[in-house]
Write an enzyme that holds these catalytic residues in place. Structure first.
Site, short mmCIF file in Angstrom:
data_model
loop_
_atom_site.label_atom_id
_atom_site.label_comp_id
_atom_site.label_asym_id
_atom_site.label_seq_id
_atom_site.Cartn_x
_atom_site.Cartn_y
_atom_site.Cartn_z
N GLU A 126 7.87 43.63 -25.45
CA GLU A 126 7.38 42.26 -25.36
C GLU A 126 6.42 41.95 -26.51
O GLU A 126 6.50 40.89 -27.14
CB GLU A 126 6.68 42.02 -24.03
CG GLU A 126 6.13 40.60 -23.88
CD GLU A 126 5.27 40.42 -22.65
OE1 GLU A 126 4.20 39.78 -22.77
OE2 GLU A 126 5.66 40.91 -21.58
N SER A 224 7.70 50.95 -16.73
CA SER A 224 7.38 49.53 -16.61
C SER A 224 5.89 49.29 -16.82
O SER A 224 5.06 49.88 -16.13
CB SER A 224 7.80 49.01 -15.23
OG SER A 224 7.23 47.74 -14.99
N SER A 225 5.56 48.43 -17.76
CA SER A 225 4.16 48.09 -18.03
C SER A 225 3.53 47.46 -16.79
O SER A 225 2.39 47.76 -16.43
CB SER A 225 4.07 47.14 -19.22
OG SER A 225 2.75 46.68 -19.39
N ASN A 226 4.29 46.59 -16.13
CA ASN A 226 3.80 45.91 -14.94
C ASN A 226 3.42 46.92 -13.86
O ASN A 226 2.36 46.82 -13.22
CB ASN A 226 4.89 44.95 -14.44
CG ASN A 226 4.47 44.17 -13.21
OD1 ASN A 226 4.48 44.69 -12.11
ND2 ASN A 226 4.09 42.92 -13.42
#
Length: 686
Positions: A126, A224-226
């Protein structure tokens, strides 16, 4: 026994859900799909899609013919989009709207010459995509320490013009600390709060839940960064935190002594995996799932009625209109209370005019919203009745993919809105069926044909005009290729010009007129005959249906200069010609436009000459005689010398005629002389 608490917001966020649903929709349409990188950070979902034939590629040039490329919600650099367009790749850009907003911010900053700071992981896709939309100075920092180090190292001066954004999944608490530093140190900064709403909400819920529970289970992909941020938030408030990807990794016994266990899930976690975790945890406790407040617009009939509970024994009523104005409708519902329907509760369409929609005496199906005994009024809603029924119609329309029609009620940021059965349908600008250069405002109030392509989380209905146009265009093309044949005459529009010809739009299919087919005369560029935007009548010269290529003709047969020449001239004719070029062996002369003849060097003069240019010059007009016509090879031989020889013969003939005439006159003079003498003698004798 433990209490198992599931966070309100768990599982796919809007962007991820849209990406997954779009991939499945494409597969249902029979398309071959590839994604630019893994569609989400969840190996189980990626494996499931791979089993259905979905490939992962790293760049647009790896996309195979016939495949549709899906750009995931993380977004990509502008150069990747440009590459896909240049390669004519069929792609669907599913960049999350929150990420797209950041792209626009940094792009604008680049145009204004501002330095951009991005809070996030510089290796995350991102962030790579965000940086790829900035022209000029752009710096990524991961935390407070790196931000402070930028000033110490002199990379950024205190008075430098800054635009600051954050990765959508950046830690909310850390972001607030970074903002304090930015506002304290830098005097010319613009800070945009770009952390995704869903991310912030998940982190807040995780924070609250972790403070209440003895243990926390974070469900999501390890990459996953989230999900990583959720684990980090939980660890700040709870000592016992585990991160798992599936229920298979759960050690249920480790939670047996916990009175409460919280469960949170990342934005890339499928609902099936979350349910699997809850089923496993059900062995040691009862599950409490937090619920959001009621939204009647999103319920079935039965759910909506149930939600009213004992508020009123006649929840559904019929009301007869007794008066109407532009702000509300007064209705009689068969009781002492006066019923009224505000404009906002009549329809979801803000453009609806009540006085045109409703008249006195009409009977409406309504839901009782609130009863005020003190005032003797009942608040009613038709919109919610329509929404309940309309929602079922919307779901059916999406399932059947039928083509719907509606009037564009509003042009909003990013697209258009229309209504179907009382349900608002949003049509993104990219699906509006117009080019980027055309203003969307021109569509307001017009009738559009569309189909529902997505029902996103929160019951957001998304439609597409482009989908209908693309299908119609495909059918049109199939019909075109099925019926087209060599020799057919078609009217088209000149689309573009190149040095070797003109491309013509034949109604969704492009054909090319080679420069040699534009004119019977020799031209240097197609613009000498046609211009972009011209309407032209063409005929099909060659056709390759397999490769979808069409060669067109434009010049007309009756304007063929050779036919004109053959009908007008013959061997022996003397013609007035213009010298157009000179060679070592002769001169080429223009007889009529499009037809040249050769005057061989031996036919230029009645004597030997070394070079044609000694006798002739380009642009000179001379008389020449046609001495040979080769129709098959389209060659004409001319001669100036033949005319010179004929002139000499004529001159000699004229000279001979003159001498003969003089001799005859002399003879006549001699014969006349004796008679004259005789006359003189007779006169003397007298």
């Amino acid at each position: 026994m433990s209490v198992i608490k599931l966070a309100k917001t768990s599982g796919f966020c809007y962007g991820v859900n849209r990406a997954i649903e779009t991939v499945y929709d494409l597969l249902r349409q029979g398309k071959k799909v590839c994604t630019l990188g893994p569609i989400i950070h969840n190996p189980q979902m990626v494996d499931e899609l791979a089993s259905k034939g979905v490939r992962i590629v790293e760049s647009p040039d790896q996309v195979k013919t016939g495949e549709t490329l899906v750009i995931r919600s993380h977004g990509v650099e502008q150069s990747v989009i440009d590459c896909a367009v240049k390669l004519n790749v069929d792609f669907v850009d599913l960049t999350c709207p929150f990420v797209s907003k950041i792209h626009k911010i940094v792009s604008q900053a680049g145009q204004e010459g501002r330095t951009v700071l991005v809070a996030g992981d510089k290796f995350h896709k991102e962030v790579v995509g965000i940086v790829g939309h900035k022209k000029g100075k752009c710096i990524v920092f991961a935390d407070q320490n790196e931000l402070e180090q930028l000033q110490k190292d002199g990379q950024i001066s205190p008075d430098e013009q800054l635009t600051v954004v954050a990765q959508t999944t950046f830690n909310k608490d850390l972001w607030e600390e970074c903002q304090k530093t930015l506002k304290k140190v830098y005097t010319n900064q613009i800070i945009f709060d770009t952390i995704c709403n869903a991310t912030a909400k998940r982190q807040n819920e995780a924070k609250e839940l972790a403070a209440q529970c003895d243990a926390m289970i974070v469900v999501g992909g390890r990459h996953s960064s989230n999900t990583k941020k959720l684990k980090q938030v939980c660890e700040e408030r709870c000592k016992n935190v585990v991160l798992i990807e599936t229920s298979d990794e759960l050690d249920v016994k480790s939670f047996e002594n916990c009175s409460s266990v919280g469960v949170v899930a990342g934005a890339s976690t499928p609902s099936g995996i979350i349910k699997g975790v809850l089923r496993t945890m059900d062995q040691i406790g009862s599950i409490i799932e937090e619920k959001d407040e009621i939204n009647f617009d999103e319920m079935s009939f039965e759910e909506a009625l149930e939600a009213f509970g004992d508020a009123d024994t006649e929840r559904m009523v019929k009301g007869q209109v007794v008066s109407v104005n532009q702000s509300e409708i007064q209705v009689e519902i068969g009781r002492k209370h006066a019923g009224f329907v505000p404009a906002s509760e009549y329809s979801s369409d803000p453009t609806v005019k009540l006085t045109e929609e409703v008249k006195v005496g009409d009977v409406l199906d309504l839901i009782i919203m609130r009863t005020n005994d003190q005032e003797g009024t009942v608040l009613l809603s038709k919109r919610r009745v329509d929404a309940i029924a309309g929602w079922e119609a919307v779901k059916a329309a999406k399932e059947s993919q039928e083509i719907l029609e509606g009037v564009v009620s509003e042009v909003v940021k990013g697209g258009l809105t229309t209504f179907y059965k009382g349900v608002r349908v949003f049509i993104p600008a990219s699906h509006a069926g117009v080019s980027k250069s055309d203003p969307l405002d021109s569509l307001k109030g017009t009738n559009v044909r569309y189909r529902i392509i997505e029902i996103a989380r929160g019951r957001r209905v998304i439609g597409s005009v482009r989908s209908v146009l693309r299908e119609e265009r495909k059918a049109q093309l199939e019909k075109f290729w099925e019926n087209v044949a060599v020799g057919d005459r078609i009217t088209g529009t000149v689309k573009s010009l190149t040095g070797y010809g003109a491309f013509v739009d034949l109604g969704g299919v492009d054909g090319m007129i080679h420069i040699s087919e534009l004119s019977w005369a020799k031209i240097k560029h197609p613009s000498e005959v046609v211009n972009v935007g011209d309407s032209v009548d063409v005929y099909i010269n060659e056709l390759d249906k397999e490769k979808k290529r069409i060669s067109l003709g434009y010049k007309k047969a009756d304007e063929n200069p050779w036919l004109i020449f053959e009908n007008k001239f013959a061997v022996g004719d003397v013609v007035k010609v213009v010298i157009v070029s000179l060679t070592s062996y002769g001169a080429f002369a223009r007889i009529i436009p499009g037809v040249d003849g050769l005057i061989h060097i031996s036919q230029i003069a009645d004597r030997h000459i070394d070079k044609p240019k000694d006798e002739l010059s380009i642009g000179q007009e001379v008389d020449a005689k046609i001495i040979e016509i080769n129709t098959e090879k389209k060659r004409i031989s001319l001669s100036i010398r033949a005319l010179i020889a004929e002139n000499v013969v004529e001159s000699d003939a004229e000279a001979n005629d003159s001498e003969a005439e003089q001799e005859q006159q002399a003879e006549e003079s001699v014969e006349a002389q004796p008679q004259a003498q005789q006359n003189e003698t007779e006169e003397v004798n007298e």
